[in-house]
Every structure is written in C-alpha cells, then in structure tokens.
Enzyme design. Structure first.
Site, PDB file in Angstrom:
ATOM      1  N   ILE A  53       0.854  -1.198   0.000  1.00 56.90           N
ATOM      2  CA  ILE A  53       0.000   0.000   0.000  1.00 56.90           C
ATOM      3  C   ILE A  53       0.889   1.246   0.000  1.00 56.90           C
ATOM      4  O   ILE A  53       0.624   2.203  -0.738  1.00 56.90           O
ATOM      5  CB  ILE A  53      -0.964   0.067   1.211  1.00 56.90           C
ATOM      6  CG1 ILE A  53      -1.758  -1.218   1.365  1.00 56.90           C
ATOM      7  CG2 ILE A  53      -1.937   1.242   1.047  1.00 56.90           C
ATOM      8  CD1 ILE A  53      -2.807  -1.187   2.472  1.00 56.90           C
ATOM      9  N   ARG A 113      -3.632  -9.410   7.153  1.00 56.62           N
ATOM     10  CA  ARG A 113      -4.102 -10.750   7.517  1.00 56.62           C
ATOM     11  C   ARG A 113      -3.804 -11.745   6.407  1.00 56.62           C
ATOM     12  O   ARG A 113      -3.521 -11.362   5.268  1.00 56.62           O
ATOM     13  CB  ARG A 113      -5.592 -10.731   7.833  1.00 56.62           C
ATOM     14  CG  ARG A 113      -6.475 -10.300   6.685  1.00 56.62           C
ATOM     15  CD  ARG A 113      -7.928 -10.468   7.051  1.00 56.62           C
ATOM     16  NE  ARG A 113      -8.795  -9.645   6.232  1.00 56.62           N
ATOM     17  CZ  ARG A 113     -10.094  -9.865   6.091  1.00 56.62           C
ATOM     18  NH1 ARG A 113     -10.664 -10.884   6.714  1.00 56.62           N
ATOM     19  NH2 ARG A 113     -10.833  -9.055   5.340  1.00 56.62           N
ATOM     20  N   ASN A 171      -0.767  -5.333  15.672  1.00 54.89           N
ATOM     21  CA  ASN A 171      -0.825  -4.024  15.013  1.00 54.89           C
ATOM     22  C   ASN A 171      -1.084  -2.896  16.013  1.00 54.89           C
ATOM     23  O   ASN A 171      -0.680  -1.745  15.786  1.00 54.89           O
ATOM     24  CB  ASN A 171      -1.880  -4.034  13.903  1.00 54.89           C
ATOM     25  CG  ASN A 171      -1.374  -4.755  12.660  1.00 54.89           C
ATOM     26  OD1 ASN A 171      -0.208  -5.136  12.598  1.00 54.89           O
ATOM     27  ND2 ASN A 171      -2.236  -4.954  11.686  1.00 54.89           N
ATOM     28  N   ILE A 219      -4.686   3.333   7.948  1.00 53.00           N
ATOM     29  CA  ILE A 219      -5.192   2.250   7.090  1.00 53.00           C
ATOM     30  C   ILE A 219      -5.038   0.891   7.784  1.00 53.00           C
ATOM     31  O   ILE A 219      -5.731  -0.066   7.470  1.00 53.00           O
ATOM     32  CB  ILE A 219      -4.450   2.237   5.727  1.00 53.00           C
ATOM     33  CG1 ILE A 219      -4.628   3.581   5.006  1.00 53.00           C
ATOM     34  CG2 ILE A 219      -4.928   1.094   4.849  1.00 53.00           C
ATOM     35  CD1 ILE A 219      -4.076   3.630   3.594  1.00 53.00           C
ATOM     36  N   THR A 220      -4.111   0.820   8.732  1.00 53.71           N
ATOM     37  CA  THR A 220      -3.809  -0.447   9.422  1.00 53.71           C
ATOM     38  C   THR A 220      -5.066  -1.058  10.059  1.00 53.71           C
ATOM     39  O   THR A 220      -5.887  -0.349  10.634  1.00 53.71           O
ATOM     40  CB  THR A 220      -2.746  -0.168  10.513  1.00 53.71           C
ATOM     41  OG1 THR A 220      -1.631   0.491   9.906  1.00 53.71           O
ATOM     42  CG2 THR A 220      -2.284  -1.454  11.184  1.00 53.71           C
ATOM     43  N   ASN A 221      -5.164  -2.373   9.986  1.00 55.60           N
ATOM     44  CA  ASN A 221      -6.309  -3.096  10.570  1.00 55.60           C
ATOM     45  C   ASN A 221      -6.004  -3.678  11.945  1.00 55.60           C
ATOM     46  O   ASN A 221      -4.841  -3.934  12.241  1.00 55.60           O
ATOM     47  CB  ASN A 221      -6.699  -4.258   9.638  1.00 55.60           C
ATOM     48  CG  ASN A 221      -7.664  -3.818   8.571  1.00 55.60           C
ATOM     49  OD1 ASN A 221      -8.588  -3.083   8.850  1.00 55.60           O
ATOM     50  ND2 ASN A 221      -7.445  -4.276   7.343  1.00 55.60           N
ATOM     51  N   HIS A 235     -15.255  -1.198   9.833  1.00 55.30           N
ATOM     52  CA  HIS A 235     -14.644  -1.842   8.656  1.00 55.30           C
ATOM     53  C   HIS A 235     -14.397  -3.315   8.994  1.00 55.30           C
ATOM     54  O   HIS A 235     -13.270  -3.758   9.143  1.00 55.30           O
ATOM     55  CB  HIS A 235     -13.338  -1.124   8.323  1.00 55.30           C
ATOM     56  CG  HIS A 235     -12.627  -1.682   7.124  1.00 55.30           C
ATOM     57  ND1 HIS A 235     -13.201  -1.773   5.886  1.00 55.30           N
ATOM     58  CD2 HIS A 235     -11.367  -2.177   6.989  1.00 55.30           C
ATOM     59  CE1 HIS A 235     -12.333  -2.292   5.044  1.00 55.30           C
ATOM     60  NE2 HIS A 235     -11.212  -2.559   5.693  1.00 55.30           N
TER      61      HIS A 235
HETATM   62  C1  LMR Z   1      -9.485  -4.555   2.910  1.00 58.49           C
HETATM   63  O1  LMR Z   1     -10.681  -4.384   3.142  1.00 58.49           O
HETATM   64  O2  LMR Z   1      -9.059  -4.832   1.786  1.00 58.49           O
HETATM   65  C2  LMR Z   1      -8.485  -4.367   4.004  1.00 58.49           C
HETATM   66  O3  LMR Z   1      -9.136  -4.089   5.209  1.00 58.49           O
HETATM   67  C3  LMR Z   1      -7.562  -5.517   4.145  1.00 58.49           C
HETATM   68  C4  LMR Z   1      -8.225  -6.786   4.653  1.00 58.49           C
HETATM   69  O4  LMR Z   1      -7.600  -7.489   5.462  1.00 58.49           O
HETATM   70  O5  LMR Z   1      -9.335  -7.101   4.249  1.00 58.49           O
END
Ligand code: LMR
Length: 321
Positions: A14, A83, A96, A119-121, A176
């Site tokens: 990214i 992931r 994270n 942006i990190t999950n 998200h």
């Molecule tokens: C996505 O939605 O593409 C990102 O959050 C990465 C993921 O692990 O799904």
C-alpha cells in the site's frame, strides 16, 4: 508556494502505491518510512525515476528514522501486518496495536500538526489507538475504510447494472469489518435509488443482496486470492482521495472512520460515517436518517467496534494475550 509534505509510514504494497499516486497527482513531496532497511529507499528511488516519464515533479525520500517525517502535512499509516487467508482483521489487534502505538508517539513528536489517515487493521480500533497515542485533535485523525468499502459496492453495482462506475453512487457505514452496513436506500444510479431500480427490473433483489454481502466480504475476497497479503490498489486510491480533499480543501463528502461525539447516538468511538473533509480536517459529520433496520445494523456494528476497543484496552493493560 512550497510543496506539501506527505509522510507514508509503512513501505509495503500500500505504501508504494500511495507514493506513486501522490506523485501522479502532484500532491507534494513524499517521505516513505519503514523499519526495514533499504525498502523505503529503493521504492522511493524507483518511483522518482518514473517521474520524467509520467511528468510529475516531486521529491521522494526513503527513511528508517522517524525524524524524516518531521513537519509532514499529511501522514498515511499502513504500518503493521496484513491478515492471511482464514484470519479476520480482528486477529491483528495485538500485534498491530503495538505498531500503531509506536507510530502515534512518533507523529506526536515529529509532526503534531499533520492530518493523519490510518489504514492499518483492525481499522476502527487502530485509528482510536492513533488518536490516543498521538494526542492530535480528533478532526485530524481519521481512518480509511468507508471510501474503500463504498468503492467496492459501487464497482459491483456498476458491473451488475451495466453502467459506468461514474454514474453509481453508494456508501457504506459502520465498522470496517464483517458488520459493515452497505446502505442500499442511499445508493443510486443516475440519482435513482436502488430499491426503485429493483422495481424497474434493472437488478433483482437476490442479485442486490449478493452484492451487499460481497461488499462486506470484499477484503477477504482479495486476501483469499492473493494468499500472501491483502488489497493495496483500492485502499491506496481511497486514502489518496481523502488526503487530496484535505490538502486542496475540496470539502468532499466521504465515508471515513471518524470520532463521533454524540452523532448517531455514539460518543468517543471511531466508526464509519459520511464526513466533510477540508482544510480543517474532518469539518463536519453528516448525519443521515436511518430507518429501523439500518439503525439496528449500524448499532450492531458500533457494538462490535466497542467490544474490540475493550479488548484493546485489556491488551494495553497486559490483561490478555
Ligand atoms: C481490505 O478491506 O481490503 C483491508 O481491510 C484488508 C483486509 O484485510 O481485508
């Protein structure tokens, strides 16, 4: 006018895409930071060497020292790990969380006036950690998720309707994660709401339901295909759209993870809602009317985010994992 400075923390897939897009859009000079030696330097040099071909003027610097992000106007954070197939975004919480905590402290020290896009999950919690650790005002710390989820929803809809993506609007609220809420009633083709398009036979209810679910699973679909990482083109494009709105004071209405202070009945949490992004950062949270079903789905998503923050707090106190 002096060029703006854009710091990218994390020089993975990214990060590299963000750097290229920032250059192509001439948003400013770019600093890429990563703890891995050579990678931010190599990617920066590579992109700089594409500038004569693409015709943009910007400086690209790679660094392994946080001092390089000093004075940045915008920081986009992708540091951490993605992931793998079979994992949920939430499985990345502990690892994270530590990374984002370190990045937050560095931002506080080196560029406390920046607009920070995380942006990190798992996204909604990581942006909350960033706000806590950086101490920046909430209007200058946002999470990139809604723009990405909404872009996926728009793309799938445009493909099914057989029309240009430009003529489809759609947006997704909530966290998200698996509980995100694609809003069918507020999605349109040429201004015609989706429920009317179902009535007119443009798309069947079954197809629409399948698209809503595919949108929710959008990240996992890419992870399953790539096997060794997660999506990067669309996430980078989404974050750059947010950065551009801030830097150019465009005042775009974009769905982002923003801190709520009573809006939608939520306080103190970061969750995906439509916001106005301009030179003041998140200048306004747009409150739309949700019907009973939509509100129930949104509330469920908020509860999921709240539960994950509780878990994060426990991890921070060293209670679990
Ligand atoms: C996505 O939605 O593409 C990102 O959050 C990465 C993921 O692990 O799904």
């Amino acid at each position: 006018m002096a060029r703006k400075k854009i710091a990218l923390v994390g020089a993975g897939n990214i990060g590299g895409t963000l750097a290229l897009l920032a250059g192509l859009k001439q948003l400013g000079d770019v600093v890429m930071f990563d703890i891995v030696e050579g990678v931010p330097q190599g990617k920066s040099l590579d992109i700089a060497q594409s500038s004569p071909i693409e015709g943009f003027d910007a400086a690209f610097v790679g660094a392994n020292d946080y001092a390089a992000i000093k004075g940045a106007d915008v920081v986009i954070v992708t540091a951490g790990i993605p992931r793998k197939p079979g994992m949920s975004r939430d499985d990345l919480l502990g690892i994270n969380g530590k990374v984002v905590s370190t990045v937050g402290k560095a931002i506080k020290k080196h560029c406390p006036k920046a607009f920070v896009i995380v942006i990190t999950n798992p996204l909604d919690v990581m942006v909350w950690v960033m706000r806590e650790e950086s101490g920046l005002p909430a209007e200058r710390v946002v999470g990139m998720a809604g723009v990405l989820d909404s872009a996926r929803f728009r793309y799938f809809l445009a493909e099914a309707l057989g029309v240009s993506v430009q003529d489809v609007t759609a947006f997704v609220m909530g966290g998200h994660g698996d509980t995100m809420v694609p809003l069918v009633r507020y999605s349109t083709m040429a201004g015609i709401p989706l429920p009317d398009l179902v009535k007119k036979g443009w798309i069947s209810q079954e197809k629409l339901d399948a698209i809503v679910q595919r949108t929710r699973d959008g990240g996992a679909e890419i992870v399953g295909l790539l096997k060794t990482g997660s999506a990067f083109y669309a996430p980078a494009a989404a974050a750059i759209e947010m950065a551009e709105s801030y830097l150019l004071d465009k005042k775009r209405v974009l769905p982002c993870a923003a801190q709520l202070n009573g809006e939608y009945g939520v306080t103190g949490l970061y969750v995906g809602v439509p916001v106005v992004i301009g030179a003041g950062g998140v200048e306004r949270v747009v409150e739309i009317d949700l019907n009973k079903t939509e509100k129930a789905l949104f509330d469920k998503s908020v509860s999921a985010v709240r539960g994950l923050i509780d878990e994060m707090r426990k991890i921070q106190r060293g209670v679990t994992k």
